[in-house]
Design a protein around this motif. Structure first.
Motif, mmCIF file in Angstrom:
data_model
loop_
_atom_site.group_PDB
_atom_site.id
_atom_site.type_symbol
_atom_site.label_atom_id
_atom_site.label_comp_id
_atom_site.label_asym_id
_atom_site.label_seq_id
_atom_site.Cartn_x
_atom_site.Cartn_y
_atom_site.Cartn_z
ATOM 1 N N LEU A 130 0.865 -1.173 0.000
ATOM 2 C CA LEU A 130 0.000 0.000 0.000
ATOM 3 C C LEU A 130 0.904 1.226 0.000
ATOM 4 C CD1 LEU A 130 -3.097 0.408 0.185
ATOM 5 C CD2 LEU A 130 -2.773 0.783 2.625
ATOM 6 N N SER A 131 0.684 2.150 -0.943
ATOM 7 C CA SER A 131 1.522 3.350 -1.045
ATOM 8 C C SER A 131 0.650 4.590 -1.149
ATOM 9 C CB SER A 131 2.414 3.286 -2.293
ATOM 10 O OG SER A 131 3.248 2.157 -2.256
ATOM 11 N N VAL A 132 1.159 5.701 -0.623
ATOM 12 C CA VAL A 132 0.518 7.008 -0.788
ATOM 13 C C VAL A 132 1.343 7.758 -1.825
ATOM 14 C CG1 VAL A 132 -0.167 9.161 0.317
ATOM 15 C CG2 VAL A 132 -0.274 7.015 1.602
ATOM 16 N N ALA B 164 4.917 7.570 1.036
ATOM 17 C CA ALA B 164 5.054 6.581 2.116
ATOM 18 C C ALA B 164 4.440 5.271 1.632
ATOM 19 C CB ALA B 164 4.344 7.055 3.383
ATOM 20 N N SER B 165 4.896 4.169 2.208
ATOM 21 C CA SER B 165 4.312 2.880 1.839
ATOM 22 C C SER B 165 4.458 1.893 3.001
ATOM 23 C CB SER B 165 4.976 2.331 0.584
ATOM 24 O OG SER B 165 6.344 2.061 0.819
ATOM 25 N N THR B 166 3.679 0.840 2.924
ATOM 26 C CA THR B 166 3.739 -0.227 3.919
ATOM 27 C C THR B 166 3.330 -1.524 3.246
ATOM 28 O OG1 THR B 166 3.096 -0.870 6.153
ATOM 29 C CG2 THR B 166 1.376 0.071 4.790
ATOM 30 N N ASN B 167 3.786 -2.613 3.818
ATOM 31 C CA ASN B 167 3.445 -3.943 3.307
ATOM 32 C C ASN B 167 2.578 -4.656 4.324
ATOM 33 O OD1 ASN B 167 5.083 -3.734 0.915
ATOM 34 N ND2 ASN B 167 6.850 -4.051 2.218
ATOM 35 N N PHE B 168 1.698 -5.517 3.843
ATOM 36 C CA PHE B 168 0.886 -6.333 4.734
ATOM 37 C C PHE B 168 0.541 -7.633 4.019
ATOM 38 C CE2 PHE B 168 -2.000 -3.704 2.347
ATOM 39 C CZ PHE B 168 -3.088 -4.517 2.034
#
Length: 125
Positions: free
Chosen positions: A106-108, A117-121
């Motif tokens: 997921l990225s902004v 910014a980004s994050t993984n899940f």
């Protein structure tokens, strides 16, 4: 023979040194406060998401009242983008809907498509 290693300072030099000792901590603290007021953009949420429930992700540190895109990349490589408005406080919230099992990103993105910014899940069954 006697050596003098330290020469006495003139009155002007003493005043300059005293002024530096007073002003330097003030300048350093003022810069520290300015840096603390502008946090780097972030995006956070759970690392494991149940496929049938979805999850909420939150972001902070974005330019207030701006439109950004949320890009979600699924395990099969397909990317979906959604528009989100940043609040006046510089925050955003995005609810990830139920999705296929596996790793996701997921990225902004800003208006030019640059990732802020980004994050993984991981989605589990």
């Amino acid at each position: 023979m006697e050596f003098q290693f330290v020469r006495p300072l003139s009155q002007r030099a003493r005043q300059a040194a005293a002024l530096t000792l007073v002003c330097l901590p003030l300048l350093c603290s003022a810069q520290g406060i300015a840096i603390a007021k502008v946090p780097a953009p972030s995006l956070a949420g759970p690392s494991l998401v149940q496929a049938t429930k979805g999850a909420v992700f939150e972001g902070r540190g974005y330019p207030p009242n701006t439109a950004v895109s949320i890009a979600m990349q699924a395990p099969n490589g397909v990317e979906s983008q959604f528009s989100v408005m940043v609040t006046p406080a510089g925050t955003l919230t995005y609810r990830v809907p139920s999705s296929m099992a596996g790793p996701h990103k997921l990225s902004v993105l800003d208006s030019s498509g640059k990732a802020l910014a980004s994050t993984n899940f991981i989605v589990t069954q």
